[in-house]
Scaffold this active site. Structure first.
Site, PDB file in Angstrom:
ATOM      1  N   ASN A  40       0.834  -1.212   0.000  1.00 37.97           N
ATOM      2  CA  ASN A  40       0.000   0.000   0.000  1.00 37.97           C
ATOM      3  C   ASN A  40       0.864   1.254   0.000  1.00 37.97           C
ATOM      4  O   ASN A  40       1.949   1.273   0.569  1.00 37.97           O
ATOM      5  CB  ASN A  40      -0.971  -0.007   1.193  1.00 37.97           C
ATOM      6  CG  ASN A  40      -0.407   0.687   2.414  1.00 37.97           C
ATOM      7  OD1 ASN A  40      -0.471   1.912   2.539  1.00 37.97           O
ATOM      8  ND2 ASN A  40       0.194  -0.084   3.321  1.00 37.97           N
TER       9      ASN A  40
ATOM     10  N   PHE B 144      -1.734   8.255   4.156  1.00 40.58           N
ATOM     11  CA  PHE B 144      -2.516   8.897   5.234  1.00 40.58           C
ATOM     12  C   PHE B 144      -3.756   9.604   4.691  1.00 40.58           C
ATOM     13  O   PHE B 144      -4.018  10.781   4.989  1.00 40.58           O
ATOM     14  CB  PHE B 144      -1.673   9.923   6.018  1.00 40.58           C
ATOM     15  CG  PHE B 144      -0.560   9.356   6.846  1.00 40.58           C
ATOM     16  CD1 PHE B 144      -0.448   7.992   7.105  1.00 40.58           C
ATOM     17  CD2 PHE B 144       0.396  10.201   7.413  1.00 40.58           C
ATOM     18  CE1 PHE B 144       0.585   7.480   7.876  1.00 40.58           C
ATOM     19  CE2 PHE B 144       1.434   9.705   8.196  1.00 40.58           C
ATOM     20  CZ  PHE B 144       1.529   8.346   8.419  1.00 40.58           C
TER      21      PHE B 144
ATOM     22  N   SER C 219       5.542   5.245   8.546  1.00 40.62           N
ATOM     23  CA  SER C 219       4.910   4.993   7.251  1.00 40.62           C
ATOM     24  C   SER C 219       5.914   5.323   6.158  1.00 40.62           C
ATOM     25  O   SER C 219       6.545   6.378   6.187  1.00 40.62           O
ATOM     26  CB  SER C 219       3.672   5.871   7.078  1.00 40.62           C
ATOM     27  OG  SER C 219       3.295   5.846   5.714  1.00 40.62           O
TER      28      SER C 219
ATOM     29  N   ASN D 291       5.068   6.024   3.224  1.00 34.99           N
ATOM     30  CA  ASN D 291       4.328   6.727   2.172  1.00 34.99           C
ATOM     31  C   ASN D 291       4.185   8.225   2.389  1.00 34.99           C
ATOM     32  O   ASN D 291       3.485   8.893   1.635  1.00 34.99           O
ATOM     33  CB  ASN D 291       2.947   6.083   2.014  1.00 34.99           C
ATOM     34  CG  ASN D 291       3.071   4.603   1.709  1.00 34.99           C
ATOM     35  OD1 ASN D 291       3.853   4.218   0.848  1.00 34.99           O
ATOM     36  ND2 ASN D 291       2.353   3.776   2.443  1.00 34.99           N
ATOM     37  N   THR D 292       4.796   8.738   3.433  1.00 35.43           N
ATOM     38  CA  THR D 292       4.871  10.186   3.632  1.00 35.43           C
ATOM     39  C   THR D 292       6.352  10.537   3.518  1.00 35.43           C
ATOM     40  O   THR D 292       7.137  10.158   4.390  1.00 35.43           O
ATOM     41  CB  THR D 292       4.298  10.587   5.009  1.00 35.43           C
ATOM     42  OG1 THR D 292       2.908  10.268   5.022  1.00 35.43           O
ATOM     43  CG2 THR D 292       4.479  12.065   5.291  1.00 35.43           C
TER      44      THR D 292
ATOM     45  N   LYS E  24       5.498   4.097  16.968  1.00 30.49           N
ATOM     46  CA  LYS E  24       5.479   2.979  16.010  1.00 30.49           C
ATOM     47  C   LYS E  24       6.669   3.080  15.067  1.00 30.49           C
ATOM     48  O   LYS E  24       6.865   4.118  14.416  1.00 30.49           O
ATOM     49  CB  LYS E  24       4.171   2.988  15.226  1.00 30.49           C
ATOM     50  CG  LYS E  24       4.013   1.795  14.295  1.00 30.49           C
ATOM     51  CD  LYS E  24       2.582   1.661  13.819  1.00 30.49           C
ATOM     52  CE  LYS E  24       2.407   0.518  12.847  1.00 30.49           C
ATOM     53  NZ  LYS E  24       1.007   0.375  12.411  1.00 30.49           N
TER      54      LYS E  24
ATOM     55  N   ASN F 120       5.739  -1.310  11.444  1.00 26.38           N
ATOM     56  CA  ASN F 120       4.941  -0.874  10.298  1.00 26.38           C
ATOM     57  C   ASN F 120       5.287  -1.763   9.088  1.00 26.38           C
ATOM     58  O   ASN F 120       5.934  -2.794   9.248  1.00 26.38           O
ATOM     59  CB  ASN F 120       5.245   0.606  10.007  1.00 26.38           C
ATOM     60  CG  ASN F 120       4.030   1.343   9.473  1.00 26.38           C
ATOM     61  OD1 ASN F 120       3.380   0.873   8.552  1.00 26.38           O
ATOM     62  ND2 ASN F 120       3.725   2.492  10.044  1.00 26.38           N
TER      63      ASN F 120
HETATM   64  C1  LIG Z   1      -3.727  -0.580   3.542  1.00 26.78           C
HETATM   65  C2  LIG Z   1      -2.890  -0.337   4.759  1.00 26.78           C
HETATM   66  C3  LIG Z   1      -2.912   0.921   5.351  1.00 26.78           C
HETATM   67  C4  LIG Z   1      -2.151   1.158   6.498  1.00 26.78           C
HETATM   68  N1  LIG Z   1      -2.204   2.386   7.085  1.00 26.78           N
HETATM   69  C5  LIG Z   1      -1.512   2.619   8.213  1.00 26.78           C
HETATM   70  C6  LIG Z   1      -1.604   3.859   8.861  1.00 26.78           C
HETATM   71  O1  LIG Z   1      -2.320   4.772   8.437  1.00 26.78           O
HETATM   72  N2  LIG Z   1      -0.876   4.052   9.998  1.00 26.78           N
HETATM   73  C7  LIG Z   1      -0.064   3.063  10.519  1.00 26.78           C
HETATM   74  O2  LIG Z   1       0.554   3.275  11.557  1.00 26.78           O
HETATM   75  N3  LIG Z   1       0.027   1.860   9.915  1.00 26.78           N
HETATM   76  C8  LIG Z   1      -0.676   1.619   8.784  1.00 26.78           C
HETATM   77  N4  LIG Z   1      -0.572   0.405   8.181  1.00 26.78           N
HETATM   78  C9  LIG Z   1       0.358  -0.607   8.728  1.00 26.78           C
HETATM   79  C10 LIG Z   1      -0.343  -1.591   9.654  1.00 26.78           C
HETATM   80  O3  LIG Z   1      -0.866  -0.951  10.779  1.00 26.78           O
HETATM   81  C11 LIG Z   1       0.658  -2.681  10.102  1.00 26.78           C
HETATM   82  O4  LIG Z   1       1.668  -2.080  10.874  1.00 26.78           O
HETATM   83  C12 LIG Z   1       1.302  -3.401   8.910  1.00 26.78           C
HETATM   84  O5  LIG Z   1       0.378  -3.613   7.881  1.00 26.78           O
HETATM   85  C13 LIG Z   1       1.893  -4.745   9.320  1.00 26.78           C
HETATM   86  O6  LIG Z   1       0.914  -5.598   9.830  1.00 26.78           O
HETATM   87  P1  LIG Z   1       0.189  -6.737   8.928  1.00 26.78           P
HETATM   88  O7  LIG Z   1       1.267  -7.526   8.263  1.00 26.78           O
HETATM   89  O8  LIG Z   1      -0.635  -7.513   9.919  1.00 26.78           O
HETATM   90  O9  LIG Z   1      -0.655  -6.021   7.953  1.00 26.78           O
HETATM   91  C14 LIG Z   1      -1.334   0.132   7.039  1.00 26.78           C
HETATM   92  C15 LIG Z   1      -1.322  -1.125   6.433  1.00 26.78           C
HETATM   93  C16 LIG Z   1      -2.081  -1.373   5.319  1.00 26.78           C
HETATM   94  C17 LIG Z   1      -2.044  -2.735   4.687  1.00 26.78           C
END
Ligand SMILES: Cc1cc2nc3c(=O)[nH]c(=O)nc-3n(C[C@H](O)[C@H](O)[C@H](O)COP(=O)(O)O)c2cc1C
Length: 371
Positions: A112, A116, A179, A181-182, A215, A244
């Site tokens: 992804n 934000f 993140s 992506n920022t 985080k 993350n």
């Molecule tokens: C579509 C998507 C959007 C996410 N947006 C955020 C976010 O806005 N803030 C954040 O701290 N982590 C965000 N994450 C990261 C998740 O909170 C998590 O840390 C990461 O996906 C790893 O866990 P997982 O393997 O169980 O998905 C996002 C993950 C995904 C897949």
């Protein structure tokens, strides 16, 4: 079985459209009568006290799924015993242009670059305030970030503005510096900016009685991770969230047609990196603060392994996308069984169990082995 069929169908559509459908369904699931019918309390052995809060189980939903659109009650009804809303920025922002979310089903992974997308802190606060107390998850966290156009030198203002707006609606707050992506955000994990930012945020959150977590990324070098944990402890952060998404494309993922998409990788291929970071952060924190384990938890065995590696709480996101609406409940039931099988009276007893085992352990990570 039913879920597998439904997933096949849903995966024919654009991931964000399916997310939109899920939001509608979760609004319904969160209606008081429906939520009451759906909700199953977890086994008492799963109860955890952490961050000064009582969690019904260690299993929670990671940030990014619920951006503050009023779906926390529905998620709680499905068995997420804490829900982390966000990332929320002070001002609303649209995020990156679509497409920005990609499935890699062969790897049970997502990439992804959402960036934000959210309605901003004021709208999020209003939406959280509207959640009826009876339907609210027992523990609700709010994860905060900075707007894309705020330069790093002024990042603290954004984090503090979010804390001011949202603390009243949160049981805990998370400063998201990880993140991918920022642009430039991850640079805030370096010692000096991290120290400045965390001290300011803890100072603001503490009088409000809210624990403040940080985080981190799975892509920090081991020494940088150690340093970040030390800074977090010294600044008075309540916990570290590890981790993350990753900008790496480990192992066979590198050959996937989607591997070249910019953004953070989550799901199964992230697990070794996230587990390594968790283990290392737990060892470094040495009991000074707890660690929240996130990244590639796809089943109960993974969740149990995170707890044994040092996670006091375990969060999931991608596992929920692949595992479906019954995922959190399944994790809870099977986790309770695994704890019982190994003679643990509670989830808390198992936290860090691997570190108490005298046998040396090595964690295999793509590209080598980190001891
Ligand atoms: C579509 C998507 C959007 C996410 N947006 C955020 C976010 O806005 N803030 C954040 O701290 N982590 C965000 N994450 C990261 C998740 O909170 C998590 O840390 C990461 O996906 C790893 O866990 P997982 O393997 O169980 O998905 C996002 C993950 C995904 C897949």
């Amino acid at each position: 079985m039913l879920w597998r069929l439904l997933r096949k169908l849903l995966f024919l559509f654009d991931p964000e459209r399916v997310h939109g459908l899920a939001v509608v369904a979760l609004r319904l699931a969160g209606r008081p009568a429906v939520a009451r019918a759906l909700r199953r309390p977890p086994a008492p052995s799963l109860a955890v006290r952490c961050l000064g809060l009582d969690f019904e189980s260690p299993i929670g939903l990671a940030a990014g799924f619920d951006k503050g659109e009023g779906i926390a009650p529905g998620l709680y009804a499905l068995g997420f015993d804490h829900v982390e809303v966000g990332t929320v920025t002070p001002r609303p922002q649209a995020g990156n242009p679509r497409p920005r979310l990609f499935r890699l089903p062969e790897h049970r992974a997502l990439i992804n670059r959402m960036g934000f997308n959210n309605e901003g802190a004021i709208a999020c606060a209003a939406s959280l305030a509207a959640v009826p107390a009876a339907a609210r998850p027992r523990v609700l966290g709010v994860n905060v970030g900075k707007n894309k156009d705020t330069p790093n030198e002024r990042a603290a203002e954004d984090y503090l503005a979010c804390i001011d707006r949202l603390a009243a609606h949160a049981d805990y707050l998370v400063v998201n510096l990880s993140s991918p992506n920022t642009p430039g955000l991850r640079a805030l994990q370096e010692r000096e900016p991290l120290e400045r930012l965390l001290v300011a945020c803890v100072e603001r959150a503490r009088p409000l009685g809210k624990p403040l977590l940080v985080k981190l990324a799975p892509d920090l070098a081991p020494e940088a991770l150690d340093e970040a944990v030390d800074v977090a402890v010294a600044a008075g952060a309540a916990a570290v969230v590890a981790t993350n998404t990753t900008v790496e494309r480990p192992g066979a993922v590198a050959n996937h047609p989607r591997a070249g998409e910019a953004g953070g990788l989550s799901g199964a291929p992230l697990a070794p990196l996230a587990l390594f970071a968790l283990r290392r952060a737990y060892a470094r924190a040495a009991g000074r603060i707890p660690i929240v384990g996130v990244g590639g938890v796809m089943d109960a065995a993974d969740a149990y392994a995170r707890i044994r590696a040092g996670a006091s709480l375990v969060q999931v996101y991608t596992g929920f996308i692949y595992g479906g609406p019954g995922f959190a409940r399944r994790l809870r039931v099977e986790l309770a069984r695994l704890l019982e099988r190994d003679g643990f009276h509670s989830a808390a007893d198992a936290v860090g169990a691997d570190h108490r085992d005298s046998r040396p352990r090595a964690v295999a990570v793509p590209g080598g082995t980190r001891a």
